[in-house]
Scaffold this motif. Structure first.
Motif, PDB file in Angstrom:
ATOM      1  N   PRO A   1       0.752  -1.257   0.117  1.00  0.00           N
ATOM      2  CA  PRO A   1       0.244   0.057  -0.005  1.00  0.00           C
ATOM      3  C   PRO A   1       0.963   1.539   0.093  1.00  0.00           C
ATOM      4  N   ASP A   2       0.546   2.331  -0.561  1.00  0.00           N
ATOM      5  CA  ASP A   2       1.013   3.590  -0.845  1.00  0.00           C
ATOM      6  C   ASP A   2       1.675   4.086   0.477  1.00  0.00           C
ATOM      7  N   HIS A   3       0.721   4.168   1.464  1.00  0.00           N
ATOM      8  CA  HIS A   3       1.015   4.723   2.782  1.00  0.00           C
ATOM      9  C   HIS A   3       1.928   3.976   3.579  1.00  0.00           C
ATOM     10  N   LEU A   4       2.479   2.880   3.157  1.00  0.00           N
ATOM     11  CA  LEU A   4       3.485   1.868   3.726  1.00  0.00           C
ATOM     12  C   LEU A   4       4.793   1.719   2.956  1.00  0.00           C
ATOM     13  N   SER A   5       4.740   2.400   1.778  1.00  0.00           N
ATOM     14  CA  SER A   5       5.840   2.000   0.728  1.00  0.00           C
ATOM     15  C   SER A   5       7.086   2.623   1.233  1.00  0.00           C
ATOM     16  N   GLY A   6       7.137   3.872   2.162  1.00  0.00           N
ATOM     17  CA  GLY A   6       8.365   4.155   2.727  1.00  0.00           C
ATOM     18  C   GLY A   6       8.831   3.430   3.779  1.00  0.00           C
ATOM     19  N   GLY A   7       8.146   2.421   4.288  1.00  0.00           N
ATOM     20  CA  GLY A   7       8.737   1.623   5.150  1.00  0.00           C
ATOM     21  C   GLY A   7       9.735   0.587   4.847  1.00  0.00           C
ATOM     22  N   ILE A   8       9.843   0.231   3.518  1.00  0.00           N
ATOM     23  CA  ILE A   8      10.597  -0.551   2.922  1.00  0.00           C
ATOM     24  C   ILE A   8      12.172  -0.387   3.188  1.00  0.00           C
ATOM     25  N   PHE A   9      12.239   1.254   3.549  1.00  0.00           N
ATOM     26  CA  PHE A   9      13.930   1.622   3.651  1.00  0.00           C
ATOM     27  C   PHE A   9      13.996   1.530   5.331  1.00  0.00           C
TER      28      PHE A   9
ATOM     29  N   LYS B   1      14.751  -0.850   8.340  1.00  0.00           N
ATOM     30  CA  LYS B   1      14.958  -2.367   8.628  1.00  0.00           C
ATOM     31  C   LYS B   1      13.884  -2.904   9.778  1.00  0.00           C
ATOM     32  N   ASP B   2      13.532  -1.888  10.730  1.00  0.00           N
ATOM     33  CA  ASP B   2      12.390  -2.005  11.925  1.00  0.00           C
ATOM     34  C   ASP B   2      11.326  -2.222  11.426  1.00  0.00           C
ATOM     35  N   MET B   3      10.820  -1.450  10.228  1.00  0.00           N
ATOM     36  CA  MET B   3       9.503  -1.303   9.901  1.00  0.00           C
ATOM     37  C   MET B   3       9.164  -2.606   8.807  1.00  0.00           C
ATOM     38  N   LEU B   4      10.324  -2.803   8.073  1.00  0.00           N
ATOM     39  CA  LEU B   4       9.891  -3.849   6.802  1.00  0.00           C
ATOM     40  C   LEU B   4       9.098  -4.909   7.301  1.00  0.00           C
ATOM     41  N   PRO B   5       9.562  -5.757   8.342  1.00  0.00           N
ATOM     42  CA  PRO B   5       8.598  -6.899   8.608  1.00  0.00           C
ATOM     43  C   PRO B   5       6.984  -6.567   8.926  1.00  0.00           C
ATOM     44  N   MET B   6       6.937  -5.520   9.267  1.00  0.00           N
ATOM     45  CA  MET B   6       5.360  -5.026   9.547  1.00  0.00           C
ATOM     46  C   MET B   6       4.788  -4.647   8.140  1.00  0.00           C
ATOM     47  N   VAL B   7       5.494  -4.076   7.473  1.00  0.00           N
ATOM     48  CA  VAL B   7       4.917  -3.900   5.937  1.00  0.00           C
ATOM     49  C   VAL B   7       4.729  -4.874   5.179  1.00  0.00           C
ATOM     50  N   ILE B   8       5.498  -6.128   5.422  1.00  0.00           N
ATOM     51  CA  ILE B   8       5.410  -7.310   4.685  1.00  0.00           C
ATOM     52  C   ILE B   8       4.267  -8.315   5.271  1.00  0.00           C
ATOM     53  N   GLY B   9       4.206  -8.027   6.525  1.00  0.00           N
ATOM     54  CA  GLY B   9       3.202  -8.855   7.292  1.00  0.00           C
ATOM     55  C   GLY B   9       1.783  -8.118   7.079  1.00  0.00           C
ATOM     56  N   VAL B  10       1.546  -6.756   7.016  1.00  0.00           N
ATOM     57  CA  VAL B  10       0.530  -6.286   6.686  1.00  0.00           C
ATOM     58  C   VAL B  10      -0.182  -6.750   5.286  1.00  0.00           C
ATOM     59  N   THR B  11       0.888  -6.234   4.410  1.00  0.00           N
ATOM     60  CA  THR B  11       0.557  -6.759   2.853  1.00  0.00           C
ATOM     61  C   THR B  11       0.321  -8.118   2.435  1.00  0.00           C
ATOM     62  N   ALA B  12       0.793  -9.078   3.587  1.00  0.00           N
ATOM     63  CA  ALA B  12       0.746 -10.381   3.317  1.00  0.00           C
ATOM     64  C   ALA B  12      -0.657 -11.059   4.022  1.00  0.00           C
ATOM     65  N   ARG B  13      -1.237 -10.124   4.702  1.00  0.00           N
ATOM     66  CA  ARG B  13      -2.610 -10.723   5.255  1.00  0.00           C
ATOM     67  C   ARG B  13      -3.779 -11.031   4.290  1.00  0.00           C
TER      68      ARG B  13
END
Length: 240
Positions: free
Chosen positions: A217-225, A227-239
């Motif tokens: 999602p666009d509002h989470l795209s910055g989280g890929i940069f 390290k601490d946020m990426l697992p949450m971004v992946i987890g939310v997108t994978a739901r």
């Protein structure tokens, strides 16, 4: 102190989200590594143990456990400075840790559009060299080595000499076959197929990640940069 505490809280939340997704994903509760069940993920001690294969489509490099419930597809151009930022300063390290855990598999499409935009052949040469490294079972290590020493974007720095020099830093990679593949662009068809796959993917730039086929999602795209946020971004997108 406040910032460090906030990051710890985010990291804990990210881990909880990812664990929740893995526990409730398709096929029921995901078995833990080493529990003896057929679908148990395999944890790896180091990057040299991670399985790496070419997908049947001929353009996707698969890195990680074939049993992984979550697949993160990474679109990169080797000349892209934001890709270097992702790999060396942002979420790339977190993604490697998740792949090492066996719970996540990474898949790579190597684009080369920056050659047309900036001139030169660096993206194509680097993608060809990475395909040769895959053939030698050293894609993961070489991928890391190239991003750790990425030339400036505007400089067509991925020359044969540079690529071979970087390969010398990966134990067991240099040899007659690898060197010949780099110098002769042996995997030109792979490079073309990979760029075509990128163009057909609907992805507009690099780096871009998809999780189980879903765009982040666009509002989470910055989280890929982060390290601490990426697992949450992946987890939310994978739901589901």
């Amino acid at each position: 102190m406040g910032e460090r505490r906030a990051r710890r809280v985010l990291a804990a939340a990210a881990a909880a989200v990812l664990v929740g997704v893995l526990a409730t994903g398709c096929g029921g509760r995901h078995a833990g590594a080493g529990d003896g069940k057929p679908d148990a993920p395999t944890a790896y001690k180091g990057v040299e143990e991670i399985p790496e294969t070419l997908a049947p489509d001929g353009s996707t490099v698969r890195v990680g456990s074939p049993r992984a419930k979550i697949v993160v597809h990474v679109y990169e151009d080797m000349r892209c400075p934001l890709c270097e930022q992702f790999e060396t300063q942002g979420g790339g390290e977190a993604l490697r840790e998740m792949v090492l855990s066996g719970e996540v598999r990474a898949e790579y499409t190597l684009a080369s559009f920056l050659d047309d935009k900036l001139g030169g052949q660096g993206s194509k040469k680097a993608a060809n060299a990475l395909r040769a490294a895959l053939e030698a079972g050293k894609f993961v290590e070489y991928h890391e080595a190239l991003f750790a020493h990425q030339p400036e974007e505007a400089v067509d720095g991925y020359t044969d000499a540079f690529l071979l020099d970087r390969a010398s830093q990966v134990p067991g990679l240099r040899g007659t076959d690898f060197d010949a593949a780099v110098k002769g662009m042996k995997h030109r068809d792979f490079v073309t197929a990979s760029e075509n796959a990128f163009q057909k993917s609907g992805v507009s730039g690099t780096p871009t990640l998809k999780v189980n086929g879903r765009a982040i999602p666009d509002h989470l795209s910055g989280g890929i940069f982060d390290k601490d946020m990426l697992p949450m971004v992946i987890g939310v997108t994978a739901r589901p």
